[in-house]
Design a protein around this motif. Structure first.
Motif, PDB file in Angstrom:
ATOM      1  N   SER A   2      -2.105  14.870  -4.829  1.00 33.16           N
ATOM      2  CA  SER A   2      -1.817  13.624  -4.125  1.00 33.16           C
ATOM      3  C   SER A   2      -2.698  12.475  -4.582  1.00 33.16           C
ATOM      4  CB  SER A   2      -1.965  13.824  -2.618  1.00 33.16           C
ATOM      5  OG  SER A   2      -3.300  14.157  -2.305  1.00 33.16           O
ATOM      6  N   HIS A   3      -3.789  12.777  -5.278  1.00 29.21           N
ATOM      7  CA  HIS A   3      -4.712  11.728  -5.706  1.00 29.21           C
ATOM      8  C   HIS A   3      -5.406  12.199  -6.978  1.00 29.21           C
ATOM      9  CE1 HIS A   3      -7.521   8.371  -5.177  1.00 29.21           C
ATOM     10  NE2 HIS A   3      -8.425   9.201  -5.650  1.00 29.21           N
ATOM     11  N   LEU A   4      -5.456  11.343  -7.976  1.00 28.22           N
ATOM     12  CA  LEU A   4      -6.122  11.654  -9.239  1.00 28.22           C
ATOM     13  C   LEU A   4      -6.974  10.459  -9.619  1.00 28.22           C
ATOM     14  CD1 LEU A   4      -6.075  13.720 -11.747  1.00 28.22           C
ATOM     15  CD2 LEU A   4      -4.543  12.043 -12.752  1.00 28.22           C
ATOM     16  N   THR A   5      -8.201  10.717 -10.038  1.00 25.87           N
ATOM     17  CA  THR A   5      -9.080   9.633 -10.452  1.00 25.87           C
ATOM     18  C   THR A   5      -9.762  10.013 -11.764  1.00 25.87           C
ATOM     19  OG1 THR A   5     -10.832   8.140  -9.700  1.00 25.87           O
ATOM     20  CG2 THR A   5     -11.096  10.460  -9.163  1.00 25.87           C
ATOM     21  N   LEU A   6     -10.095   9.019 -12.568  1.00 28.05           N
ATOM     22  CA  LEU A   6     -10.779   9.238 -13.843  1.00 28.05           C
ATOM     23  C   LEU A   6     -12.248   8.893 -13.719  1.00 28.05           C
ATOM     24  CD1 LEU A   6      -8.256   7.703 -16.392  1.00 28.05           C
ATOM     25  CD2 LEU A   6      -8.707  10.119 -15.977  1.00 28.05           C
ATOM     26  N   SER A   7     -13.082   9.647 -14.436  1.00 28.51           N
ATOM     27  CA  SER A   7     -14.513   9.339 -14.496  1.00 28.51           C
ATOM     28  C   SER A   7     -14.692   8.029 -15.258  1.00 28.51           C
ATOM     29  CB  SER A   7     -15.274  10.475 -15.173  1.00 28.51           C
ATOM     30  OG  SER A   7     -14.836  10.634 -16.514  1.00 28.51           O
ATOM     31  N   PRO A   8     -15.837   7.364 -15.084  1.00 30.32           N
ATOM     32  CA  PRO A   8     -16.064   6.089 -15.762  1.00 30.32           C
ATOM     33  C   PRO A   8     -15.934   6.162 -17.289  1.00 30.32           C
ATOM     34  CG  PRO A   8     -17.683   6.385 -14.039  1.00 30.32           C
ATOM     35  CD  PRO A   8     -16.929   7.681 -14.157  1.00 30.32           C
ATOM     36  N   ASP A   9     -16.286   7.305 -17.893  1.00 28.82           N
ATOM     37  CA  ASP A   9     -16.174   7.425 -19.349  1.00 28.82           C
ATOM     38  C   ASP A   9     -14.792   7.914 -19.797  1.00 28.82           C
ATOM     39  OD1 ASP A   9     -16.186  10.139 -18.742  1.00 28.82           O
ATOM     40  OD2 ASP A   9     -18.102  10.548 -19.714  1.00 28.82           O
ATOM     41  N   GLY A  10     -13.908   8.210 -18.839  1.00 27.14           N
ATOM     42  CA  GLY A  10     -12.552   8.631 -19.146  1.00 27.14           C
ATOM     43  C   GLY A  10     -12.416  10.055 -19.648  1.00 27.14           C
ATOM     44  N   ARG A  11     -13.483  10.838 -19.567  1.00 29.24           N
ATOM     45  CA  ARG A  11     -13.438  12.221 -20.065  1.00 29.24           C
ATOM     46  C   ARG A  11     -13.004  13.241 -19.030  1.00 29.24           C
ATOM     47  NH1 ARG A  11     -18.635  12.865 -24.064  1.00 29.24           N
ATOM     48  NH2 ARG A  11     -17.981  11.245 -25.522  1.00 29.24           N
ATOM     49  N   LEU A  12     -13.199  12.922 -17.752  1.00 23.28           N
ATOM     50  CA  LEU A  12     -12.841  13.842 -16.674  1.00 23.28           C
ATOM     51  C   LEU A  12     -11.849  13.188 -15.730  1.00 23.28           C
ATOM     52  CD1 LEU A  12     -16.301  15.294 -15.529  1.00 23.28           C
ATOM     53  CD2 LEU A  12     -14.545  16.478 -16.849  1.00 23.28           C
ATOM     54  N   ALA A  13     -10.976  14.004 -15.176  1.00 22.50           N
ATOM     55  CA  ALA A  13     -10.123  13.599 -14.069  1.00 22.50           C
ATOM     56  C   ALA A  13     -10.463  14.512 -12.908  1.00 22.50           C
ATOM     57  CB  ALA A  13      -8.654  13.727 -14.442  1.00 22.50           C
ATOM     58  N   ALA A  14     -10.333  14.002 -11.691  1.00 18.69           N
ATOM     59  CA  ALA A  14     -10.623  14.807 -10.501  1.00 18.69           C
ATOM     60  C   ALA A  14      -9.496  14.629  -9.500  1.00 18.69           C
ATOM     61  CB  ALA A  14     -11.946  14.380  -9.875  1.00 18.69           C
ATOM     62  N   PHE A  15      -9.201  15.726  -8.790  1.00 18.49           N
ATOM     63  CA  PHE A  15      -8.213  15.653  -7.724  1.00 18.49           C
ATOM     64  C   PHE A  15      -8.571  16.643  -6.631  1.00 18.49           C
ATOM     65  CE2 PHE A  15      -6.530  18.356 -11.109  1.00 18.49           C
ATOM     66  CZ  PHE A  15      -6.149  19.515 -10.453  1.00 18.49           C
ATOM     67  N   GLY A  16      -8.099  16.357  -5.419  1.00 24.96           N
ATOM     68  CA  GLY A  16      -8.388  17.204  -4.274  1.00 24.96           C
ATOM     69  C   GLY A  16      -7.525  18.448  -4.241  1.00 24.96           C
ATOM     70  N   THR A  17      -8.086  19.509  -3.639  1.00 23.87           N
ATOM     71  CA  THR A  17      -7.372  20.770  -3.453  1.00 23.87           C
ATOM     72  C   THR A  17      -7.536  21.205  -1.997  1.00 23.87           C
ATOM     73  OG1 THR A  17      -9.273  22.173  -3.987  1.00 23.87           O
ATOM     74  CG2 THR A  17      -7.895  21.447  -5.835  1.00 23.87           C
ATOM     75  N   ASN A  18      -7.011  22.369  -1.666  1.00 23.31           N
ATOM     76  CA  ASN A  18      -7.101  22.875  -0.292  1.00 23.31           C
ATOM     77  C   ASN A  18      -8.519  23.210   0.135  1.00 23.31           C
ATOM     78  OD1 ASN A  18      -4.401  22.609   0.312  1.00 23.31           O
ATOM     79  ND2 ASN A  18      -3.898  24.665  -0.386  1.00 23.31           N
ATOM     80  N   THR A  19      -9.404  23.540  -0.806  1.00 25.63           N
ATOM     81  CA  THR A  19     -10.769  23.940  -0.447  1.00 25.63           C
ATOM     82  C   THR A  19     -11.850  23.148  -1.157  1.00 25.63           C
ATOM     83  OG1 THR A  19     -10.805  25.638  -2.162  1.00 25.63           O
ATOM     84  CG2 THR A  19     -10.057  26.312   0.039  1.00 25.63           C
ATOM     85  N   GLY A  20     -11.496  22.070  -1.859  1.00 25.77           N
ATOM     86  CA  GLY A  20     -12.506  21.289  -2.572  1.00 25.77           C
ATOM     87  C   GLY A  20     -11.854  20.307  -3.522  1.00 25.77           C
ATOM     88  N   ILE A  21     -12.411  20.215  -4.726  1.00 21.72           N
ATOM     89  CA  ILE A  21     -11.858  19.349  -5.755  1.00 21.72           C
ATOM     90  C   ILE A  21     -11.736  20.141  -7.053  1.00 21.72           C
ATOM     91  CG2 ILE A  21     -12.794  17.251  -4.705  1.00 21.72           C
ATOM     92  CD1 ILE A  21     -14.890  17.186  -6.978  1.00 21.72           C
ATOM     93  N   THR A  22     -10.910  19.658  -7.940  1.00 25.50           N
ATOM     94  CA  THR A  22     -10.811  20.236  -9.273  1.00 25.50           C
ATOM     95  C   THR A  22     -11.156  19.159 -10.276  1.00 25.50           C
ATOM     96  OG1 THR A  22      -9.152  21.859  -8.639  1.00 25.50           O
ATOM     97  CG2 THR A  22      -9.259  21.294 -10.964  1.00 25.50           C
ATOM     98  N   LEU A  23     -12.015  19.517 -11.237  1.00 28.36           N
ATOM     99  CA  LEU A  23     -12.393  18.627 -12.333  1.00 28.36           C
ATOM    100  C   LEU A  23     -11.662  19.086 -13.585  1.00 28.36           C
ATOM    101  CD1 LEU A  23     -16.231  18.529 -11.653  1.00 28.36           C
ATOM    102  CD2 LEU A  23     -14.552  16.773 -11.045  1.00 28.36           C
ATOM    103  N   TRP A  24     -10.986  18.179 -14.249  1.00 32.34           N
ATOM    104  CA  TRP A  24     -10.207  18.472 -15.448  1.00 32.34           C
ATOM    105  C   TRP A  24     -10.853  17.761 -16.625  1.00 32.34           C
ATOM    106  CZ3 TRP A  24      -5.107  15.552 -16.627  1.00 32.34           C
ATOM    107  CH2 TRP A  24      -4.561  16.024 -17.810  1.00 32.34           C
ATOM    108  N   ASP A  25     -11.328  18.527 -17.603  1.00 34.71           N
ATOM    109  CA  ASP A  25     -11.874  17.967 -18.838  1.00 34.71           C
ATOM    110  C   ASP A  25     -10.691  17.601 -19.730  1.00 34.71           C
ATOM    111  OD1 ASP A  25     -12.821  17.742 -21.562  1.00 34.71           O
ATOM    112  OD2 ASP A  25     -14.688  18.650 -20.887  1.00 34.71           O
ATOM    113  N   ILE A  26     -10.450  16.331 -19.894  1.00 31.49           N
ATOM    114  CA  ILE A  26      -9.269  15.863 -20.606  1.00 31.49           C
ATOM    115  C   ILE A  26      -9.320  16.233 -22.082  1.00 31.49           C
ATOM    116  CG2 ILE A  26      -7.973  13.794 -21.278  1.00 31.49           C
ATOM    117  CD1 ILE A  26      -8.839  12.634 -18.520  1.00 31.49           C
ATOM    118  N   ASP A  27     -10.504  16.229 -22.695  1.00 26.42           N
ATOM    119  CA  ASP A  27     -10.632  16.556 -24.120  1.00 26.42           C
ATOM    120  C   ASP A  27     -10.304  18.021 -24.409  1.00 26.42           C
ATOM    121  OD1 ASP A  27     -11.387  13.958 -24.776  1.00 26.42           O
ATOM    122  OD2 ASP A  27     -13.528  14.405 -24.580  1.00 26.42           O
ATOM    123  N   THR A  28     -10.802  18.932 -23.572  1.00 27.75           N
ATOM    124  CA  THR A  28     -10.626  20.363 -23.833  1.00 27.75           C
ATOM    125  C   THR A  28      -9.453  20.970 -23.064  1.00 27.75           C
ATOM    126  OG1 THR A  28     -12.077  21.090 -22.032  1.00 27.75           O
ATOM    127  CG2 THR A  28     -13.113  20.610 -24.180  1.00 27.75           C
TER     128      THR A  28
END
Length: 85
Positions: A2-28
């Motif tokens: 429902s919500h996705l945000t990018l880190s200031p350097d654009g390398r990570l995206a984060a979104f909420g889950t049922n028990t926390g957050i998930t961090l997505w490394d866009i490069d890898t």
């Protein structure tokens, strides 16, 4: 997601889950699941330096996360424990 945000350097995206957050490394393409909440996180934002993320959601709490470890931070920025009501 429902919500996705990018880190200031654009390398990570984060979104909420049922028990926390998930961090997505866009490069890898790898994901880090960060757990520790009792209810769904619906909004996530990164700090300006990208070292921390802040989430809120259905528990009406703010949670500060260490991006490097994926763990909630206790006592940082005036937030007692993992969340602050």
């Amino acid at each position: 997601v429902s919500h996705l945000t990018l880190s200031p350097d654009g390398r990570l995206a984060a979104f909420g889950t049922n028990t926390g957050i998930t961090l997505w490394d866009i490069d890898t393409g790898s994901f880090r699941v960060c757990s520790g909440l009792s209810k769904r996180a619906t909004a996530v934002a990164f700090t300006r330096d990208g070292r921390h993320a802040i989430s809120t959601g259905h528990d009406n709490a703010l949670t500060l996360w260490d991006v490097a470890t994926g763990k909630p931070i206790a006592g940082e920025a005036g937030l007692p424990g993992a969340g602050y009501n």
